[in-house]
Design a protein around this motif. Sequence first.
Motif, PDB file in Angstrom:
ATOM      1  N   LEU A 287       0.831  -1.210   0.000  1.00  0.00           N
ATOM      2  CA  LEU A 287       0.000   0.000   0.000  1.00  0.00           C
ATOM      3  C   LEU A 287       0.864   1.257   0.000  1.00  0.00           C
ATOM      4  O   LEU A 287       0.442   2.316  -0.469  1.00  0.00           O
ATOM      5  N   MET A 288       2.068   1.145   0.550  1.00  0.00           N
ATOM      6  CA  MET A 288       2.939   2.324   0.648  1.00  0.00           C
ATOM      7  C   MET A 288       3.689   2.620  -0.647  1.00  0.00           C
ATOM      8  O   MET A 288       4.353   3.655  -0.762  1.00  0.00           O
ATOM      9  N   GLN A 289       3.580   1.731  -1.623  1.00  0.00           N
ATOM     10  CA  GLN A 289       4.334   1.918  -2.881  1.00  0.00           C
ATOM     11  C   GLN A 289       4.133   3.291  -3.534  1.00  0.00           C
ATOM     12  O   GLN A 289       5.096   3.911  -3.981  1.00  0.00           O
ATOM     13  N   PRO A 290       2.878   3.803  -3.604  1.00  0.00           N
ATOM     14  CA  PRO A 290       2.698   5.105  -4.250  1.00  0.00           C
ATOM     15  C   PRO A 290       3.472   6.245  -3.574  1.00  0.00           C
ATOM     16  O   PRO A 290       3.672   7.294  -4.165  1.00  0.00           O
ATOM     17  N   LEU A 291       3.911   6.047  -2.343  1.00  0.00           N
ATOM     18  CA  LEU A 291       4.682   7.090  -1.651  1.00  0.00           C
ATOM     19  C   LEU A 291       6.097   7.206  -2.211  1.00  0.00           C
ATOM     20  O   LEU A 291       6.810   8.175  -1.934  1.00  0.00           O
ATOM     21  N   GLY A 292       6.534   6.199  -2.970  1.00  0.00           N
ATOM     22  CA  GLY A 292       7.883   6.213  -3.543  1.00  0.00           C
ATOM     23  C   GLY A 292       8.932   6.378  -2.464  1.00  0.00           C
ATOM     24  O   GLY A 292       8.862   5.731  -1.402  1.00  0.00           O
ATOM     25  N   PRO A 293       9.880   7.282  -2.663  1.00  0.00           N
ATOM     26  CA  PRO A 293      10.955   7.450  -1.671  1.00  0.00           C
ATOM     27  C   PRO A 293      10.483   8.112  -0.376  1.00  0.00           C
ATOM     28  O   PRO A 293      11.260   8.252   0.566  1.00  0.00           O
ATOM     29  N   LYS A 294       9.218   8.525  -0.336  1.00  0.00           N
ATOM     30  CA  LYS A 294       8.704   9.103   0.922  1.00  0.00           C
ATOM     31  C   LYS A 294       8.231   8.014   1.886  1.00  0.00           C
ATOM     32  O   LYS A 294       7.637   8.299   2.920  1.00  0.00           O
ATOM     33  N   ALA A 295       8.449   6.756   1.509  1.00  0.00           N
ATOM     34  CA  ALA A 295       8.097   5.643   2.406  1.00  0.00           C
ATOM     35  C   ALA A 295       9.365   5.158   3.095  1.00  0.00           C
ATOM     36  O   ALA A 295      10.387   4.920   2.451  1.00  0.00           O
ATOM     37  N   LEU A 296       9.264   5.035   4.421  1.00  0.00           N
ATOM     38  CA  LEU A 296      10.403   4.534   5.199  1.00  0.00           C
ATOM     39  C   LEU A 296       9.950   3.306   5.983  1.00  0.00           C
ATOM     40  O   LEU A 296       8.846   3.279   6.536  1.00  0.00           O
ATOM     41  N   PHE A 297      10.806   2.305   6.008  1.00  0.00           N
ATOM     42  CA  PHE A 297      10.507   1.077   6.755  1.00  0.00           C
ATOM     43  C   PHE A 297      11.554   0.957   7.853  1.00  0.00           C
ATOM     44  O   PHE A 297      12.759   0.972   7.570  1.00  0.00           O
ATOM     45  N   TYR A 298      11.085   0.848   9.078  1.00  0.00           N
ATOM     46  CA  TYR A 298      11.985   0.834  10.241  1.00  0.00           C
ATOM     47  C   TYR A 298      11.641  -0.432  11.027  1.00  0.00           C
ATOM     48  O   TYR A 298      10.705  -0.458  11.827  1.00  0.00           O
ATOM     49  N   LEU A 299      12.377  -1.486  10.725  1.00  0.00           N
ATOM     50  CA  LEU A 299      11.949  -2.828  11.131  1.00  0.00           C
ATOM     51  C   LEU A 299      12.595  -3.252  12.448  1.00  0.00           C
ATOM     52  O   LEU A 299      13.568  -4.010  12.476  1.00  0.00           O
ATOM     53  N   ALA A 300      12.027  -2.755  13.536  1.00  0.00           N
ATOM     54  CA  ALA A 300      12.612  -3.013  14.857  1.00  0.00           C
ATOM     55  C   ALA A 300      12.000  -4.231  15.553  1.00  0.00           C
ATOM     56  O   ALA A 300      12.451  -4.619  16.634  1.00  0.00           O
ATOM     57  N   ALA A 301      10.984  -4.830  14.951  1.00  0.00           N
ATOM     58  CA  ALA A 301      10.361  -6.004  15.593  1.00  0.00           C
ATOM     59  C   ALA A 301      11.369  -7.151  15.658  1.00  0.00           C
ATOM     60  O   ALA A 301      12.231  -7.282  14.782  1.00  0.00           O
TER      61      ALA A 301
END
Length: 341
Positions: A169-183
């Motif tokens: 779903l976040m794909q349309p955000l392009g480079p404005k999407a950040l994934f911070y995978l702390a789990a």
Amino acid sequence: MEHPPTAEATESHYFINNPPPKSLKSNVTLAREFIDRHAEIGRRVVLVTSGGTTVPLETQTVRYIDNFSAGTRGATSAEYFLQEGYAVIFLHRQFSLLPYSRHYSHNTRSFLDFMKEENGRVVVDEQHQEEMLRVLRQYTEAKRENKLLILSFVTITEYLWELREVAKLMQPLGPKALFYLAAAVSDFFVPHDRMVEHKIQSSEEFSQTNGNNGNSSGKPPAARTEGRSLVIDLEPVPKFLKQLVDGWAPEGMIVSFKLETDPSMLVRKAQYSLEKYAHHLVIGNLLMTRKWEVVFVSTMEGEKWIRVPRNRRTKSISGIESWVGRAAGANADSAEPARAE
Ligand code: PAZ
């Protein structure tokens, strides 16, 4: 010679064979609305994952394998990302720490210790007024601006389903999407088709004896009693970071975490992960020292340690979020230098 399955084949095998959580549909609706709203005004969105995933041993789950994570890193980081101007999707383990309320929960003190009675009314104790007002204001602002979406998971499979759907779903955000995978994501699990239906019995006498222990796949159960011992045969969880980087979020900035207990392994494994998955940054931490030191490993900057004084370890290494935020290009003009709290 048999070839190993492709990443696509591994992905479809996993998601066909391990059913989605019941809440997936409604969570996807919430996430879509949230992302669209922020995309419209050009706001950056970060998906913060937080807390530990469980590995159920039975379909009607009585027993499961879990890990240590309380969600401190994720909940704290979410607050700092909000402060940096991000909208935050907080995908967390149910009942683990939440942004803002974390200040008053899972504590050695009860939240009631922050209160007192005054003229028949409950009020916040004088000594906590200032701090609570600060936290409350931040929380209220995040709520007023609809900048915080809270989603939850319990099991490893729920986590992976939610991660995949939200990332897409976040794909349309392009480079404005950040994934911070702390789990803290389990490396091993019981596949659905090898999970027994009912509670595992502690003696063979009462064990399910129909060969496949109640699952319909005909495969041997992954957990069974032998004599008085419980034997569990876990399978590896496919590494979906590659899929996230290449397929689910090809334009997003991806930050993964690496936890180790052996100091000699940490940087090596972080570098290995960076080379293998070709994402942007690995933040390494050791179980015993994670509250006051982390190492950033990136192609651009190599290895860089951030340390804060040990006696202030109950807070966050808040420089992380500021650094990541700047690296992702957020608030480039107004960002403060990395703070250590
Ligand atoms: O949740 P917490 O604050 O107790 O711990 C944070 C952490 C150590 C789980 C996180 O910083 C981390 O390293 N996550 C990735 C763990 C891993 O799967 O390697």
